[in-house]
Write a protein that holds these residues in place. Structure first.
Motif, PDB file in Angstrom:
ATOM      1  N   ALA A  78       7.868  -9.580   4.399  1.00 35.16           N
ATOM      2  CA  ALA A  78       8.251  -8.723   3.278  1.00 35.16           C
ATOM      3  C   ALA A  78       9.681  -8.951   2.812  1.00 35.16           C
ATOM      4  O   ALA A  78      10.262  -8.099   2.162  1.00 35.16           O
ATOM      5  N   LYS A  79      10.276 -10.098   3.129  1.00 35.94           N
ATOM      6  CA  LYS A  79      11.610 -10.402   2.616  1.00 35.94           C
ATOM      7  C   LYS A  79      11.548 -10.494   1.086  1.00 35.94           C
ATOM      8  O   LYS A  79      10.496 -10.789   0.517  1.00 35.94           O
ATOM      9  N   PRO A  80      12.690 -10.247   0.404  1.00 36.59           N
ATOM     10  CA  PRO A  80      12.665 -10.217  -1.074  1.00 36.59           C
ATOM     11  C   PRO A  80      12.039 -11.443  -1.722  1.00 36.59           C
ATOM     12  O   PRO A  80      11.346 -11.330  -2.721  1.00 36.59           O
ATOM     13  N   HIS A  82       9.597 -13.118  -0.756  1.00 32.87           N
ATOM     14  CA  HIS A  82       8.150 -13.167  -0.556  1.00 32.87           C
ATOM     15  C   HIS A  82       7.423 -12.041  -1.277  1.00 32.87           C
ATOM     16  O   HIS A  82       6.222 -11.860  -1.066  1.00 32.87           O
ATOM     17  N   CYS A  83       8.125 -11.266  -2.103  1.00 35.76           N
ATOM     18  CA  CYS A  83       7.544 -10.073  -2.722  1.00 35.76           C
ATOM     19  C   CYS A  83       7.676 -10.107  -4.235  1.00 35.76           C
ATOM     20  O   CYS A  83       8.484 -10.849  -4.794  1.00 35.76           O
ATOM     21  N   VAL A  84       6.880  -9.276  -4.892  1.00 35.01           N
ATOM     22  CA  VAL A  84       7.093  -8.959  -6.297  1.00 35.01           C
ATOM     23  C   VAL A  84       7.747  -7.581  -6.336  1.00 35.01           C
ATOM     24  O   VAL A  84       7.416  -6.703  -5.532  1.00 35.01           O
ATOM     25  N   HIS A  85       8.679  -7.406  -7.246  1.00 32.83           N
ATOM     26  CA  HIS A  85       9.505  -6.206  -7.286  1.00 32.83           C
ATOM     27  C   HIS A  85       9.298  -5.507  -8.626  1.00 32.83           C
ATOM     28  O   HIS A  85       9.520  -6.102  -9.684  1.00 32.83           O
ATOM     29  N   PHE A  86       8.876  -4.261  -8.579  1.00 33.22           N
ATOM     30  CA  PHE A  86       8.611  -3.481  -9.785  1.00 33.22           C
ATOM     31  C   PHE A  86       9.731  -2.470  -9.981  1.00 33.22           C
ATOM     32  O   PHE A  86      10.077  -1.726  -9.056  1.00 33.22           O
ATOM     33  N   HIS A  87      10.305  -2.445 -11.187  1.00 32.06           N
ATOM     34  CA  HIS A  87      11.410  -1.518 -11.460  1.00 32.06           C
ATOM     35  C   HIS A  87      11.472  -1.221 -12.948  1.00 32.06           C
ATOM     36  O   HIS A  87      11.591  -2.130 -13.778  1.00 32.06           O
ATOM     37  N   ASP A  88      11.368   0.059 -13.303  1.00 33.15           N
ATOM     38  CA  ASP A  88      11.523   0.505 -14.689  1.00 33.15           C
ATOM     39  C   ASP A  88      10.663  -0.291 -15.675  1.00 33.15           C
ATOM     40  O   ASP A  88      11.130  -0.705 -16.736  1.00 33.15           O
ATOM     41  N   GLY A  89       9.430  -0.534 -15.311  1.00 31.65           N
ATOM     42  CA  GLY A  89       8.510  -1.195 -16.235  1.00 31.65           C
ATOM     43  C   GLY A  89       8.591  -2.703 -16.266  1.00 31.65           C
ATOM     44  O   GLY A  89       7.973  -3.331 -17.121  1.00 31.65           O
ATOM     45  N   LYS A  90       9.325  -3.295 -15.351  1.00 33.37           N
ATOM     46  CA  LYS A  90       9.423  -4.759 -15.279  1.00 33.37           C
ATOM     47  C   LYS A  90       9.110  -5.223 -13.862  1.00 33.37           C
ATOM     48  O   LYS A  90       9.428  -4.553 -12.883  1.00 33.37           O
ATOM     49  N   LEU A 113       6.024  -5.154  -3.456  1.00 31.98           N
ATOM     50  CA  LEU A 113       4.758  -5.458  -2.792  1.00 31.98           C
ATOM     51  C   LEU A 113       4.760  -6.908  -2.339  1.00 31.98           C
ATOM     52  O   LEU A 113       5.268  -7.789  -3.042  1.00 31.98           O
ATOM     53  N   SER A 114       4.179  -7.160  -1.175  1.00 29.41           N
ATOM     54  CA  SER A 114       4.008  -8.535  -0.737  1.00 29.41           C
ATOM     55  C   SER A 114       2.886  -9.190  -1.545  1.00 29.41           C
ATOM     56  O   SER A 114       2.075  -8.506  -2.179  1.00 29.41           O
ATOM     57  N   VAL A 115       2.830 -10.509  -1.505  1.00 29.54           N
ATOM     58  CA  VAL A 115       1.780 -11.226  -2.233  1.00 29.54           C
ATOM     59  C   VAL A 115       0.401 -10.825  -1.707  1.00 29.54           C
ATOM     60  O   VAL A 115      -0.555 -10.667  -2.475  1.00 29.54           O
ATOM     61  N   GLY A 116       0.294 -10.621  -0.395  1.00 30.12           N
ATOM     62  CA  GLY A 116      -0.969 -10.188   0.173  1.00 30.12           C
ATOM     63  C   GLY A 116      -1.406  -8.833  -0.346  1.00 30.12           C
ATOM     64  O   GLY A 116      -2.599  -8.603  -0.594  1.00 30.12           O
ATOM     65  N   GLN A 117      -0.468  -7.926  -0.536  1.00 33.83           N
ATOM     66  CA  GLN A 117      -0.798  -6.607  -1.073  1.00 33.83           C
ATOM     67  C   GLN A 117      -1.236  -6.699  -2.531  1.00 33.83           C
ATOM     68  O   GLN A 117      -2.132  -5.978  -2.969  1.00 33.83           O
ATOM     69  N   MET A 149      -0.465   1.996   1.044  1.00 27.03           N
ATOM     70  CA  MET A 149       0.134   0.871   1.753  1.00 27.03           C
ATOM     71  C   MET A 149       1.614   1.143   1.983  1.00 27.03           C
ATOM     72  O   MET A 149       2.253   1.863   1.220  1.00 27.03           O
ATOM     73  N   SER A 150       2.159   0.522   3.024  1.00 27.40           N
ATOM     74  CA  SER A 150       3.612   0.506   3.161  1.00 27.40           C
ATOM     75  C   SER A 150       4.175  -0.382   2.066  1.00 27.40           C
ATOM     76  O   SER A 150       3.486  -1.268   1.550  1.00 27.40           O
ATOM     77  N   HIS A 151       5.422  -0.154   1.670  1.00 25.13           N
ATOM     78  CA  HIS A 151       6.013  -1.036   0.672  1.00 25.13           C
ATOM     79  C   HIS A 151       7.354  -1.542   1.153  1.00 25.13           C
ATOM     80  O   HIS A 151       8.025  -0.926   1.981  1.00 25.13           O
ATOM     81  N   SER A 152       7.741  -2.695   0.631  1.00 22.75           N
ATOM     82  CA  SER A 152       8.879  -3.450   1.128  1.00 22.75           C
ATOM     83  C   SER A 152      10.180  -2.999   0.472  1.00 22.75           C
ATOM     84  O   SER A 152      10.167  -2.363  -0.585  1.00 22.75           O
ATOM     85  N   PRO A 153      11.321  -3.337   1.067  1.00 25.63           N
ATOM     86  CA  PRO A 153      12.603  -3.053   0.399  1.00 25.63           C
ATOM     87  C   PRO A 153      12.642  -3.695  -0.984  1.00 25.63           C
ATOM     88  O   PRO A 153      12.282  -4.868  -1.144  1.00 25.63           O
TER      89      PRO A 153
END
Length: 275
Positions: A78-80, A82-90, A113-117, A149-153
């Motif tokens: 779940a390192k940054p 390796h994830c997609v990051h959702f913030h304020d509609g982006k 979210l991780s790619v697997g999630q 699901m748990s979610h990543s930093p």
């Protein structure tokens, strides 16, 4: 109720499924799996699933277990990068060579979210309609299904700041024919341990299967004002989705700014020491 189980509830002929995955935080605290209160749920934009699915193609490769390496921890996966990051509609994603921003419309929430999630959400066959974010992230579908699901930093703020310093005016629109020529000419596999570097000049692009020995050239206007070098995979990935491009330069390093439908991105150049 065991949080690792799923149950099926039937009421009046309607079927509703609740999926609770192992909800353990990075500090070992077990998360509560009950549905959030009604006031905690927020509507998701229509393009949410398209956005996270699209962005997941631009993340770095998560570590995997092998015979010589034990299974990676949840924190490693779940390192940054390796994830997609959702913030304020982006939605943001990066592989440390290219970063993209996908606009899904306004939504005042943040989570990663991780790619697997992302693949798990997509496996439901339709986009979730609502989300609630706390120690866990909860998704709900109009059909009554719910996923927790748990979610990543979340590092979306850091990634979003990369777009601010650049001037996004006066990008050059590229034609389908221009894109097809460049991608078609340079879609070959480099020799092992080579990145397939592409050298762009104002009037041509050179490259080859060996990084230190360019052996093919395409005469074409590039919109690059000076020589710039990119890794083949990085540049082609950007050009496949770009409708407009612009090169910006700072010292020995350059960036490719690109923009397409609902998406914009930045690709980093590769410093190239001439042989």
């Amino acid at each position: 109720m065991d949080v690792n189980q799923f149950r099926e509830i039937k009421d009046g002929g309607d079927v509703s499924r609740i999926f609770n995955l192992p909800l353990e935080t990075f500090d070992g605290e077990l998360l509560h799996s009950d549905a959030p209160p009604a006031d905690d749920w927020h509507a998701l934009p229509d393009r949410f699933l398209n956005g996270i699915d699209f962005a997941s193609r631009f993340t770095g490769s998560a570590p995997k277990a092998s015979r010589k390496k034990k299974k990676p921890s949840e924190a490693e996966v779940a390192k940054p990068i390796h994830c997609v990051h959702f913030h304020d509609g982006k939605v943001y994603a990066t592989d440390n060579k290219l970063v993209i921003e996908y606009d899904v419309s306004e939504c005042d929430l943040s989570f990663a979210l991780s790619v697997g999630q992302v693949r798990l959400i997509k496996a439901f066959g339709e986009a979730p309609s609502q989300v609630a974010v706390g120690k866990a992230v909860h998704f709900k579908w109009d059909s009554g299904q719910r996923l927790s699901m748990s979610h990543s930093p979340n590092r979306s703020v850091d990634l979003g700041q990369l777009f601010g310093p650049h001037d996004w005016n006066d990008l050059h629109r590229i034609s389908d024919d221009w894109r097809a020529q460049v991608i078609g000419h340079f879609s070959f596999k480099p020799v092992r341990d080579n990145d397939g570097l592409m050298q762009l000049y104002p009037d041509r692009i050179t490259g080859g299967v060996f990084d230190n020995r360019p052996d093919t050239e395409l005469r074409i206007e590039t919109h690059a004002e000076r020589e710039v070098v990119f890794e083949q995979a990085t540049l082609l990935k950007a050009l496949k989705i770009a409708a407009e491009i612009k090169f910006v330069h700072e010292g020995d390093h350059s960036r490719l700014l690109f923009r397409g439908e609902n998406v914009r991105g930045i690709a980093a150049s590769r410093y190239w020491a001439r042989p």
